[in-house]
Design a protein around this motif. Structure first.
Motif, PDB file in Angstrom:
ATOM      1  N   GLN A  64       0.819  -1.201   0.000  1.00  0.00           N
ATOM      2  CA  GLN A  64       0.000   0.000   0.000  1.00  0.00           C
ATOM      3  C   GLN A  64       0.859   1.258   0.000  1.00  0.00           C
ATOM      4  OE1 GLN A  64      -2.502  -0.412   3.405  1.00  0.00           O
ATOM      5  NE2 GLN A  64      -3.940  -1.826   2.397  1.00  0.00           N
ATOM      6  N   GLU A  65       1.948   1.282   0.779  1.00  0.00           N
ATOM      7  CA  GLU A  65       2.824   2.447   0.801  1.00  0.00           C
ATOM      8  C   GLU A  65       3.490   2.648  -0.567  1.00  0.00           C
ATOM      9  OE1 GLU A  65       3.043   4.594   3.003  1.00  0.00           O
ATOM     10  OE2 GLU A  65       4.791   5.755   2.421  1.00  0.00           O
ATOM     11  N   TYR A  66       3.879   1.532  -1.205  1.00  0.00           N
ATOM     12  CA  TYR A  66       4.499   1.624  -2.525  1.00  0.00           C
ATOM     13  C   TYR A  66       3.506   2.193  -3.540  1.00  0.00           C
ATOM     14  CZ  TYR A  66       6.684   0.132  -6.909  1.00  0.00           C
ATOM     15  OH  TYR A  66       7.225   0.112  -8.164  1.00  0.00           O
ATOM     16  N   ASP A  67       2.246   1.725  -3.480  1.00  0.00           N
ATOM     17  CA  ASP A  67       1.233   2.254  -4.399  1.00  0.00           C
ATOM     18  C   ASP A  67       0.965   3.732  -4.149  1.00  0.00           C
ATOM     19  OD1 ASP A  67      -0.724  -0.839  -4.253  1.00  0.00           O
ATOM     20  OD2 ASP A  67       1.029  -0.276  -5.469  1.00  0.00           O
ATOM     21  N   ARG A  68       0.951   4.125  -2.855  1.00  0.00           N
ATOM     22  CA  ARG A  68       0.720   5.538  -2.539  1.00  0.00           C
ATOM     23  C   ARG A  68       1.833   6.416  -3.111  1.00  0.00           C
ATOM     24  NH1 ARG A  68       2.099   9.199   1.195  1.00  0.00           N
ATOM     25  NH2 ARG A  68       3.553   7.752   2.171  1.00  0.00           N
ATOM     26  N   LEU A  69       3.075   5.965  -2.951  1.00  0.00           N
ATOM     27  CA  LEU A  69       4.193   6.736  -3.483  1.00  0.00           C
ATOM     28  C   LEU A  69       4.125   6.828  -5.011  1.00  0.00           C
ATOM     29  CD1 LEU A  69       7.092   5.439  -1.182  1.00  0.00           C
ATOM     30  CD2 LEU A  69       5.920   7.631  -1.067  1.00  0.00           C
ATOM     31  N   ARG A  70       3.719   5.766  -5.654  1.00  0.00           N
ATOM     32  CA  ARG A  70       3.600   5.792  -7.110  1.00  0.00           C
ATOM     33  C   ARG A  70       2.521   6.785  -7.547  1.00  0.00           C
ATOM     34  NH1 ARG A  70       3.429   0.311 -10.333  1.00  0.00           N
ATOM     35  NH2 ARG A  70       3.491   1.916 -11.946  1.00  0.00           N
ATOM     36  N   ARG A  71       1.416   6.831  -6.808  1.00  0.00           N
ATOM     37  CA  ARG A  71       0.374   7.798  -7.143  1.00  0.00           C
ATOM     38  C   ARG A  71       0.870   9.225  -6.974  1.00  0.00           C
ATOM     39  NH1 ARG A  71      -2.893   4.090  -4.328  1.00  0.00           N
ATOM     40  NH2 ARG A  71      -2.866   5.448  -2.487  1.00  0.00           N
ATOM     41  N   HIS A  72       1.664   9.480  -5.896  1.00  0.00           N
ATOM     42  CA  HIS A  72       2.224  10.821  -5.691  1.00  0.00           C
ATOM     43  C   HIS A  72       3.146  11.208  -6.833  1.00  0.00           C
ATOM     44  CE1 HIS A  72       1.496  11.021  -1.068  1.00  0.00           C
ATOM     45  NE2 HIS A  72       0.378  10.908  -1.770  1.00  0.00           N
TER      46      HIS A  72
END
Length: 812
Positions: A64-72
């Motif tokens: 989830q943290e990796y996906d959040r960073l990718r969205r940012h």
């Protein structure tokens, strides 16, 4: 065909019809192949499962943290500094503006930008303060603008993300306050700027918002009439200034701090979040007062209060409360817990003084501050109650404050609760005490708490005296009633009223007599105590050498008037001798001896329940003590203890009172009645008084029958038992033996002499041997114990006495 053996009977199974024997064999074979699992195996399997669940949760969180960073990263604009974004907006036009507005619509991002803006503006403020001199700070417009920018940026930060900003602001204020000087003043201005900007969020969306500074009373008003109602709860205390009656309408006389507590402060016995656990101080605060504040303004105000408290700056706390826009419920809770209920006396005194100052300097806060003050007047903590009562009395004496009606009304409510107090039920006693002692101690505290405010305000409004008497009359709990009568608070009140009003108007004894007439079955004991206090003051004045003759005549006339009124009351109310206790010293001695001492002895033969009998004997003691007091009017008043001792022996001989009543009175006179000498309790009938009385009795032609009984009691009463034994032996026993009392019809006297001789053997042996032989023989023959004592001392006896003793059978 079915087999005759039941084991071969066919049954239906998932595999078709099988014999019962084959099914049993299959089950047994399956059980043999199973492995036996221990409890530790289950625990290990459970632990492995938990570890696997934790691993899967960690993997999911990482994903989830990796996906959040990718969205940012995909958004792109989040990585652009705020300054560069603003520079691009004029060139890019509406597209960049729309993109920025879309970004700021997200609460998390908006909070991050607000925090960045706060820290940036705060850094500018700190640089200005560090670079400016003390002479520049007071009038530097740049510093004021930086303070305003910091306050506005702080107001934009959401409460859930404002902890870091509030920490930085409070640390800066604390550091600058420690340095003092211009930087300290600048830090206070910054804190107030932030408070005022945050207070705007509390105002309603309609109406006006005005504020006047501390010089004008620090009044803050939110909108119209409906605005104050919108700020009950955490933002209460925001009201407009009106008339005194309207201002005090917010004080609940039944429960002054209902706005601060859950269910009211009457929930005694619960331990509140403030740590109190003593009686009604142990209430539970409201959630908004005991939990974290729900607004940024309230949060900042409480943090600043704690900064001042932690550093011991109590003056800073007062200054902050006076100058802040609104005092919220959590802020009141800080004052309540950290100051007024503190274990530190300076903090308690300062906290109670702050409440009185807020009443004077900020009228809109008067209802809340006065409510706390009134509650503390009945608080369980003695220090808090003492300081609060002093402040409330000062406010009540100020006729221009407009608070006197409210304070007096609350005092009447508190006094009225005395009638409804009940003895608490306690299962566990305090350490080192019995359950009864613990109960008595708690009842005494309850009575003191509710009587203090009424007693201390009585000199201002004497109608409270009638309220105290009425509460005592209506009280139905015997233990509470006894403590009301014996309350040291009321004793001090009666003394103060007697000293202040004895020479003019005498309302104390007039009110007491009215109370006895109105409430004959409940308040007479308390009213009699008040009359006695007044009589004590009159006696002290009459015995004083510092008053003039006209003043002495005035006090003598007042004492005569008091005695006449009490005598008339005694005659009209069924000859209840207790009404005369306060004026016994002012009645002529002959009248006391002939009329009132026999009436007093009726209390020695009480009727009814044990409690009523015990109270009657206590009244008997008080009546006898009242007769011993010297009024200062001359020699014809009052009775000395030795004279009363002699009179109590003579009354049964004259058939005026019963022998039993006189015996009870004599015994209590010798063993129970005490007086205070140099701080120590001593018996009223000491060796001197007792010896004087006994000599007077044995010197009479007809010695009373109770003399030897009294002599035996005196000889056994400590701490002068040994001395009185010698006195009785030399002055009473030998005198009676000289009178040959065994020859007369005074069998009680001779029986008492023989009892004394055998009880204090061998000191009385020589006296016994002085008896004539015939009398000695008869006495020894009729007394087994005396005979055994003589046989034990055979070697010390004369030969004739030995021969006499041998002629008597050793055992009857």
């Amino acid at each position: 065909a079915q087999s005759a053996d039941p084991a071969d009977r066919l049954v239906d199974t998932p595999l078709g019809k099988r014999s019962l024997r084959s099914v049993v064999d299959a089950v047994v074979l399956s059980l043999k192949r199973l492995s036996v699992t221990e409890r530790t195996d289950f625990s290990d399997a459970h632990a492995r499962g938990l570890k696997e669940m934790a691993r899967l949760a960690a993997v999911k969180a990482q994903q989830q943290e990796y996906d959040r960073l990718r969205r940012h990263v995909a958004r792109g604009i989040d990585g652009v500094p705020v300054g560069k974004l603003l520079q691009q907006m004029p060139g890019r036009g509406d597209r960049a503006l729309a993109k920025g507005a879309q970004t700021l619509q997200q609460p998390r991002l908006r909070g991050a930008y607000a925090r960045a803006a706060f820290h940036s503006s705060f850094e500018v403020y700190e640089r200005l303060v560090d670079a400016s001199g003390a002479t520049v700070l007071t009038g530097d417009g740049r510093v004021a603008r930086a303070q305003a920018a910091v306050a506005r940026c702080l107001a934009l930060v959401p409460l859930e993300a404002a902890d870091e900003c509030l920490d930085r602001l409070c640390e800066a204020v604390d550091a600058a306050r420690t340095v003092g000087g211009a930087q300290g003043r600048c830090a206070k201005e910054l804190a107030l700027q932030a408070l005022f900007v945050l207070a705007l969020e509390l105002a309603p969306t309609t109406g006006s918002f005005t504020f006047q500074g501390a010089d004008a009373g620090a009044r803050i008003t939110f909108g119209g009439d409906g605005a104050a109602a919108a700020h009950n709860g955490e933002n209460g205390a925001a009201t407009g200034e009106g008339s005194g009656e309207a201002l005090m309408a917010g004080v609940d006389l039944q429960d002054p701090i209902a706005w601060l507590t859950r269910g009211g402060s009457s929930q005694a016995g619960k331990r509140g979040r403030d740590g109190a656990a003593d009686g009604d101080d142990a209430f539970e605060l409201l959630a908004e007062a005991s939990q974290a504040p729900t607004t940024a303004y309230s949060h900042l105000l409480c943090r600043l209060l704690h900064v001042c408290l932690d550093s011991g700056d109590l003056d800073g706390v007062l200054e902050l409360l006076v100058q802040c826009p609104v005092v919220t419920v959590p802020a009141w809770a800080v004052v309540h817990r950290a100051l007024c209920l503190s274990n530190s006396m300076p903090r308690v005194k300062s906290g109670v003084g702050m409440l009185a100052t807020l009443i004077a300097r900020r009228p809109p806060l008067a209802p809340r501050a006065l409510s706390l003050l009134l509650h503390y007047c009945t608080a369980a903590r003695q220090t808090t109650r003492l300081f609060a009562c002093q402040r409330v009395v000062a406010l009540a004496r100020n006729a221009h404050s407009g608070l006197r009606p409210t304070i007096l009304a609350f005092a009447r409510e508190a006094v009225g609760k005395l009638a409804h107090l009940a003895t608490p039920t306690i299962a566990v006693a305090n350490p080192g005490q019995s359950v009864e002692e613990t109960v008595r101690q708690k009842v005494e505290k309850l009575v003191t708490r509710h009587a203090s405010i009424g007693a201390i305000l009585c000199p201002i409004d004497t109608t409270l005296l009638a309220a105290l008497f009425r509460a005592c009359a209506e009280c139905r709990d015997r233990l509470v009633h006894a403590h009301i009568v014996a309350s040291p608070v009321l004793r001090g009140l009666f003394t103060e009223l007697a000293r202040g009003e004895a020479s003019s108007g005498v309302p104390l004894w007039v009110a007491s007599l009215k109370t006895i007439r109105a409430h004959p079955d409940g308040a007479e004991r308390l009213a009699v105590r008040a009359l006695r206090t007044y009589g004590d003051h009159l006696m002290a004045q009459l015995r004083s050498d510092s008053i003039s003759e006209p003043e002495r005549d005035t006090f003598a006339r007042l004492s005569t008037l008091l005695a006449q009124q009490c005598t008339q009351l005694y005659e009209k109310r069924g000859d209840d001798i207790r009404y005369l206790f306060p004026v016994f010293p002012f009645l002529p001695r002959d009248e006391l001896r002939s009329r009132y001492v026999p009436a007093l002895l009726k209390l020695a033969e009480p009727e009814g329940a044990a409690a009523a009998a015990s109270r009657a004997l206590e009244d008997l003691d008080q009546g006898m003590l009242s007769m011993f007091r010297q009024c200062g009017l001359g020699d014809g008043y009052g009775i000395s203890p030795s004279d009363l001792f002699v009179l109590l022996h003579q009354l049964p001989e004259d058939r005026v009172v019963s022998l039993k009543a006189a015996s009870v009175a004599i015994q209590r006179l010798l063993t129970k009645l005490t007086r205070t000498v140099d701080g120590a309790e001593v018996l009223v009938m000491g060796p001197t008084e007792t010896t004087k009385g006994l000599h007077a009795l044995v010197s009479q032609p007809n010695v009373p029958a109770l003399v030897m009984r009294s002599a035996l009691i005196a000889a056994a009463t400590e701490p002068h038992a040994a001395l009185m034994q010698r006195v009785v032996l030399q002055g009473v026993v030998k005198e009676l033996m000289k009178r040959l009392v065994w020859r007369h019809e005074q069998k009680d006297l001779w029986r008492g002499v023989v009892l004394f001789l055998e009880k204090y053997w061998p000191a009385t042996m020589d006296t016994l041997l002085t008896l004539p032989d015939k009398t000695l023989e008869e006495t020894v023959r009729n007394n087994q114990r005396l005979r055994d004592q003589l046989w034990a001392s055979m070697d010390q006896l004369p030969r004739m006495t030995q021969a006499l003793l041998r002629s008597i059978p050793r055992s009857s």
